[in-house]
Write an enzyme that holds these catalytic residues in place. Structure first.
Site, mmCIF file in Angstrom:
data_model
loop_
_atom_site.group_PDB
_atom_site.id
_atom_site.type_symbol
_atom_site.label_atom_id
_atom_site.label_comp_id
_atom_site.label_asym_id
_atom_site.label_seq_id
_atom_site.Cartn_x
_atom_site.Cartn_y
_atom_site.Cartn_z
ATOM 1 N N THR A 199 0.192 -1.194 0.268
ATOM 2 C CA THR A 199 0.270 -0.253 0.301
ATOM 3 C C THR A 199 1.026 1.146 0.437
ATOM 4 O OG1 THR A 199 -1.823 1.768 1.301
ATOM 5 C CG2 THR A 199 -0.534 0.104 2.848
ATOM 6 N N ARG A 200 0.241 2.420 -0.311
ATOM 7 C CA ARG A 200 0.863 3.962 -0.180
ATOM 8 C C ARG A 200 -0.418 4.461 0.001
ATOM 9 N NH1 ARG A 200 -1.747 4.972 -5.774
ATOM 10 N NH2 ARG A 200 -1.692 7.178 -5.085
ATOM 11 N N HIS A 208 -7.758 2.637 6.015
ATOM 12 C CA HIS A 208 -9.262 2.548 6.676
ATOM 13 C C HIS A 208 -9.640 1.824 7.190
ATOM 14 C CE1 HIS A 208 -8.085 6.535 5.497
ATOM 15 N NE2 HIS A 208 -8.449 6.678 4.339
ATOM 16 N N HIS A 227 -9.813 -1.323 4.253
ATOM 17 C CA HIS A 227 -9.031 -1.905 3.988
ATOM 18 C C HIS A 227 -8.336 -3.622 5.625
ATOM 19 C CE1 HIS A 227 -7.897 2.411 2.885
ATOM 20 N NE2 HIS A 227 -7.447 1.337 1.339
ATOM 21 N N GLY A 280 -5.129 -5.426 -6.261
ATOM 22 C CA GLY A 280 -6.822 -4.972 -6.484
ATOM 23 C C GLY A 280 -6.979 -4.260 -7.857
ATOM 24 N N ARG A 281 -8.105 -4.016 -7.795
ATOM 25 C CA ARG A 281 -8.081 -3.204 -8.893
ATOM 26 C C ARG A 281 -7.751 -2.402 -8.797
ATOM 27 N NH1 ARG A 281 -12.139 0.746 -10.505
ATOM 28 N NH2 ARG A 281 -13.104 0.342 -12.405
ATOM 29 N N HIS A 330 -4.232 -1.488 -10.644
ATOM 30 C CA HIS A 330 -3.071 -2.257 -9.118
ATOM 31 C C HIS A 330 -1.870 -0.749 -9.315
ATOM 32 C CE1 HIS A 330 -0.398 -4.235 -6.511
ATOM 33 N NE2 HIS A 330 0.519 -3.682 -6.959
ATOM 34 N N ARG A 364 17.715 29.499 -16.973
ATOM 35 C CA ARG A 364 15.837 29.691 -16.392
ATOM 36 C C ARG A 364 15.103 29.048 -15.638
ATOM 37 N NH1 ARG A 364 13.467 34.243 -19.847
ATOM 38 N NH2 ARG A 364 14.316 34.507 -22.361
HETATM 39 S S1 PPS Z 1 12.959 33.440 -16.595
HETATM 40 O O1 PPS Z 1 12.906 33.320 -17.561
HETATM 41 O O2 PPS Z 1 11.374 33.267 -15.532
HETATM 42 O O3 PPS Z 1 13.595 33.158 -15.822
HETATM 43 O O4 PPS Z 1 12.343 35.034 -16.290
HETATM 44 P P1 PPS Z 1 12.374 36.697 -15.458
HETATM 45 O O5 PPS Z 1 13.561 35.545 -13.699
HETATM 46 O O6 PPS Z 1 11.226 36.308 -14.614
HETATM 47 O O7 PPS Z 1 13.086 37.147 -15.337
HETATM 48 C C1 PPS Z 1 12.486 38.501 -15.974
HETATM 49 C C2 PPS Z 1 12.716 39.763 -16.857
HETATM 50 O O8 PPS Z 1 14.415 40.316 -16.718
HETATM 51 C C3 PPS Z 1 14.295 41.184 -17.463
HETATM 52 N N1 PPS Z 1 14.754 40.679 -18.631
HETATM 53 C C4 PPS Z 1 14.057 38.984 -19.990
HETATM 54 N N2 PPS Z 1 13.057 38.525 -20.623
HETATM 55 C C5 PPS Z 1 13.312 38.274 -20.933
HETATM 56 N N3 PPS Z 1 14.100 37.725 -21.789
HETATM 57 C C6 PPS Z 1 15.548 38.648 -21.489
HETATM 58 N N4 PPS Z 1 16.489 37.249 -22.702
HETATM 59 C C7 PPS Z 1 15.586 39.030 -20.300
HETATM 60 N N5 PPS Z 1 16.511 39.623 -20.779
HETATM 61 C C8 PPS Z 1 16.332 40.084 -19.341
HETATM 62 C C9 PPS Z 1 12.998 41.304 -18.128
HETATM 63 O O9 PPS Z 1 12.685 42.593 -17.803
HETATM 64 C C10 PPS Z 1 11.844 40.221 -17.344
HETATM 65 O O10 PPS Z 1 11.200 40.624 -16.139
HETATM 66 P P2 PPS Z 1 9.623 41.278 -16.119
HETATM 67 O O11 PPS Z 1 9.643 41.250 -14.548
HETATM 68 O O12 PPS Z 1 9.034 39.140 -16.518
HETATM 69 O O13 PPS Z 1 9.182 42.788 -17.216
#
Ligand code: PPS
Length: 572
Positions: free
Chosen positions: A194-195, A199, A202, A287-288, A290, A449
């Protein structure tokens, strides 16, 4: 009448003296830091739980297991137990070389001689082993999005067991269980896998299974890795301990199994059976549905409800462990007892009651009554302790959308509204704040990212776990990364994905920070929506349009969503 052969089974450990020596020598080897799933696999390889495997699968064994559920020599084995690593690591190795396998604290658990190294066909593995190459399956998702791209195979030499600090007395190796069964004279043992918390239904079905098989009962819960979103094993073991008191000690025992489940339905059932056979059991309850993984991306079940029972039945003779099929037990109010649903003859004249897993979660989430006929008061109390009503749990609101879409502005407004309501601490993890405080060294490549989003996810999951509200507002352009973060957070509370659906044209027209202009001029590379991808969320909890809508209304839409999900109540 089958009885167990309880003689010891082979383990991969060397003697204590050899282990000390080997450990010192292994310090000089190239070492691989095992993932949590690999640690679970290694433990069962070393202690004989995965007997007859002697190490991680070689390429020939892997191909054969994927294709026909058998090792290359024809032995039945349904699950590929593979050591997946990254390409960089694999490239450093020579075939025939020994490597050290370490746990996450760096302790050397084993060495392995690398006899095979290959790039697996993951799509084929998904199709053959899990039935579909569909990321909605947790193991397929793991395969494509977490597992390394290269597999290493070869024999393992065990140095020491992975260390567990929790419930040590409740964990047994196959040989420890075999010795226990020998000592108490149990020749026929039916295992219950079981995971989930147990009850009353069971309890009734395990009693019946034991009676049917004329066997003793081993409650054998999985405490390694189960389905994302399951009740954590600490809570479950406290629940099991409470229920164990309701069983006769002379005929029932409980032991914890550090298995990493794959949710592979039919193949998983056969695998579970072989593992229990290795632990000295003669019977296994299936079981059903599983080890079912839930719905596929088209909203349908991955496997038929009785596929697991069928596959098990087909192989049980060869496996040497017999199936006891699990009855669907329901409460018959007039007779005040549980009965197998398909054996009730007077269905029209009696009241049949049942609470599904989903309904139980709803009742816990909303703080509703859970009747005595359904569960034991001790179990309900434990579950309520870890799962307070949703309006008292932590949660995460995760905004995603283009730069300049309005994420931060709405997130700020939402934060203030939530703080006005009070009750739980609120933290804003805005894209810019995070890049300044947590990710200042990162750029905007996919890798960076992803790292940035995983960091946000980690902090948000900690906040959620500890009962706070995390509001995140990054771009988060990749669906797989958002999903990974969702999984991390849903282990502790709700994840509310809000797509701020402002079009790229509108964001560019607004160009608040002047970045779109620079991106068009090629002065900023990899700019989301201009020269870098954005996966539009397919099923966000909420999508908000910002064109011609003021910020206050957008934030209010999110509040209404939170209310409809039970996350905020009248008085928090
Ligand atoms: S991510 O992709 O989720 O890691 O990006 P994030 O950390 O939200 O950062 C986005 C903000 O960095 C600025 N910025 C860029 N955005 C997109 N692409 C590139 N290449 C880039 N370079 C700088 C941009 O102002 C984003 O700001 P937000 O707050 O989204 O407007």
């Amino acid at each position: 009448m089958s009885t167990a052969n309880l003689s010891p089974i082979p383990e991969l450990y060397v003697s204590y003296e050899s282990a000390q020596k080997l450990k010192a020598e292994a310090g000089n080897l190239i070492s691989w830091d095992l993932t949590p799933r690999q640690i679970c696999d290694l433990e069962l390889l070393m202690n004989g739980g995965f007997n007859p495997l002697k190490g991680f699968l070689t390429e020939a064994d892997y191909d054969s297991v994927v294709d026909k559920m058998r090792l290359a020599d024809g032995t039945l084995w349904p699950m590929p137990i593979t050591l997946d690593v990254g390409e960089d690591f694999a490239e450093k190795l020579e075939i025939g070389q020994d490597i050290a396998l370490r746990d996450q604290e760096g302790v050397i658990l084993a060495t392995m001689t690398v006899t095979d190294r290959w790039a697996p066909n993951k799509a084929l593995e998904a199709e053959k082993v899990f039935g579909a190459d569909d990321d909605a399956h947790p193991a397929v998702n793991y395969l494509h999005n977490q597992a390394g791209g290269i597999y290493l195979g070869g024999p393992v030499t065990g140095i020491q067991q992975p260390v567990h600090y929790d419930f040590r007395a409740r964990r047994d190796t196959p040989n420890e269980l075999r010795a226990f069964f020998r000592k108490v004279g149990w020749k026929r043992v039916v295992a219950f896998q079981t995971r989930n918390p147990l009850h009353r239904a069971h309890q009734e079905l395990t009693f019946r299974a034991a009676r049917e098989a004329q066997a003793n009962l081993l409650i054998h819960p999985v405490v390694g890795m189960t389905k994302p979103g399951d009740v954590d094993h600490f809570t479950r073991v406290r629940c099991y301990e409470a229920v164990l008191d309701k069983y006769p000690a002379a005929t029932t025992s409980m032991s914890l199994l550090n298995l990493a489940m794959r949710m592979a339905g039919p193949r998983e059932a056969v695998w579970h059976g072989l593992i229990r056979k290795n632990h000295g059991c003669t019977h296994f309850i299936v079981g059903r549905d599983h080890a079912g993984p839930g719905k596929n991306s088209a909203g349908e079940d991955f496997y038929g409800p009785y596929d697991a029972q069928d596959l098990f039945r087909e192989h049980q003779e060869e496996m040497g462990i017999e199936m006891v099929d699990f009855k669907h037990m329901v409460w018959v109010q007039e007779r005040a007892q549980y009965e197998p649903n398909d054996e009730i003859k007077d269905k029209d004249n009696v009241t049949i009651l049942n609470i599904s897993g989903t309904e139980l979660r709803r009742r816990l989430a909303e703080g509703l009554e859970i009747p005595e006929w359904f569960s034991f008061p001790e179990v309900v109390a434990e579950l309520r302790r870890t799962r307070p009503p949703r309006s008292q749990q932590g949660f995460t609101v995760f905004f995603t959308g283009f730069s300049g879409s309005g994420k931060s502005t709405i997130a700020n407004a939402l934060m203030v509204k939530l703080m006005e309501m009070g009750g739980r601490p609120v933290t804003l993890l805005d894209g810019d704040i995070v890049r300044k405080n947590l990710s200042s060294e990162l750029g905007f490549s996919k890798e960076h990212r992803d790292l940035n989003i995983r960091r946000i996810g980690y902090v948000a999951s900690e906040i959620t776990k500890n009962g706070g509200i995390a509001i995140c507002a990054p771009i988060a352009p990749y669906a797989t990364t958002r999903r990974a973060v969702r999984e991390d957070i849903e282990a502790f509370g709700a994840f509310v994905e809000v797509h701020v659906a402002t079009s790229i044209e509108e964001c560019e027209r607004r160009d608040r920070k002047g970045l779109y202009k620079l991106a068009r001029e090629g002065k900023i590379k990899e700019f989301t929506g201009i020269s870098d991808p954005y996966d539009v969320p397919k099923n966000p909890e909420l999508s908000v349009e910002t064109e011609n809508v003021d910020v206050d209304s957008c934030a209010h839409q999110v509040l209404l969503k939170l209310e409809s999900m039970g996350l905020i109540a009248g008085r928090v």
